[in-house]
Design an enzyme around this catalytic site. Sequence first.
Site, PDB file in Angstrom:
ATOM      1  CB  SER A 233      -0.952  -0.064   1.183  1.00 46.70           C
ATOM      2  OG  SER A 233      -2.082   0.725   0.962  1.00 46.70           O
ATOM      3  CG  ASP A 452      -6.326  -2.624  -3.620  1.00 42.71           C
ATOM      4  OD1 ASP A 452      -6.889  -1.869  -2.804  1.00 42.71           O
ATOM      5  OD2 ASP A 452      -5.156  -3.029  -3.476  1.00 42.71           O
ATOM      6  CG  HIS A 482      -5.583  -2.530   0.499  1.00 42.00           C
ATOM      7  ND1 HIS A 482      -5.091  -1.924  -0.623  1.00 42.00           N
ATOM      8  CD2 HIS A 482      -4.954  -1.941   1.551  1.00 42.00           C
ATOM      9  CE1 HIS A 482      -4.203  -1.005  -0.283  1.00 42.00           C
ATOM     10  NE2 HIS A 482      -4.101  -1.005   1.040  1.00 42.00           N
TER      11      HIS A 482
END
Length: 512
Positions: A233, A452, A482
Amino acid sequence: MTTRVRVGALAAALVLLAGAAGCSGGDSGDGDRERRTEGSGRTGQSAAGDLDWKRCEAPTTAHGSGAERPGDRWQCASLPVPLVHDDPSKGTVDIALIRAKAKGSGARIGSLLFNFGGPGGSGVATLPLSASQFATLNGRYDLIGFDPRGVADSSAVVCRGSAETERAHRIDHTPDTAAAQRTYLDVARAFGAGCAERSGRILPHVGTESAARDMDLIRAALGDDKLHYLGFSYGTELGAVYAHHFPQRVGRLVLDGVVDPTADFVGGARNQVVGFQRALENYFADRGVGAREGTDRIVRLLKRIDAAPLETGTDRKLTESLALTGIILPLYSEDSWPQLTEALAAAEDGDGSDLLTLADAYNNRDSEGEYSPQDHAQRAISCADSKGRVTAEQVRSRYLADFTEVSPVFGPYLAWDLAGWCADWPVEGAWDTPEVSAKGAAPILVVGTTGDSATPYEGAKRMADELGEGVGVLLTNKGDTHGAYGTSECTTRAIDDYLLRGKTPKNGTTCS
């Protein structure tokens, strides 16, 4: 202050994992010393000295709720780095580290450094809690987590207390009236002022470029010629910025759940509106409900809660903003969709307790009502990075209608967030978008997941392009999570083959 949707790690559960530990100040008797080496071209402070690995201390509030001391196989240390890399005379900040030594029979490759996203997530806390997912990698790598500067045990940014945070969560984060808008912006400005008052020394120096340079000092201190790295991320942005500054020191880098490096302050927020609306529609499709029908159902529920917050069986009520936060959390992973179904059904029956529990988990509120300052670091790092500053008038005239058209559920929340996020921030931002070109670097594996929610798939394609031809290698994971590692056998095997054997998949490979 509203909370921009956290660009968290791995999946929804890891976004919330706040446990683990800080680093010990006393010798447990089972410590280990490791010589820091002088890595070529290093900036700022010399690495001469020792990393003094010791038993990890018990966790602190900065690591969040549910924290536990890691087991005996984990060791902690700290590395002093320059507060200002271009001016070491300004003093130092200690970067907290945690490790589990390689324990397999194969030849040790080196250290594998992790960042779990946020920004503001604690690697010292998260890595031990998620280490079982990385057991194969631990066979040939020392697993290394760290708290980036401004986070947890690395001089955590702290801006306000838990009572102030509780009050901030109760205000209207989609303000409809002039009075509500003034209150919203006043709370946002007070947050920034609190950061300056309580964390003024570190606040100007918590940006991603400084953290990337810290990572090179960590690499050298660990004795590695190249940086091997697994970033999730926001950690993908951090890893890409590192590759830009230190392309010749890139070893095996994986970027999973990728932040779009071409999106500016407004574009990044709009990407999240797109991503979470897409995830919501995927959730409803999985349950045989049409996109429009499901969206309208949520909009009606939120309007009802806005008019009359729901009882929760406690002295706290579920407001519209808390309800939306509770909806956001399960959209990080399809494994959490059943929780969303139960929470929505309860809320529609007038019981807000399940959504409040989800919101509290996302907001890092423990059972005693104490809040972790992880989101303080998130906002401080984001505002130190981005030049974006948006006024309430710009929200009303330019962004609110557009965001709401994309998603009537998430659009208003994230449109107003533009005005609140860096309102009157005491530190100027560094860039409109980060520079991530990495000409001359070894191939970097870029992993994007089609469903996502927090970092939409399109960002992975743009990251691979921005890294440069022959550098960015795109691997597509089909799914609704995610982050991809550990969610599909094909994707996990491809990442493991790259990290353990140096086998780079063909650019454009897709895993179902």
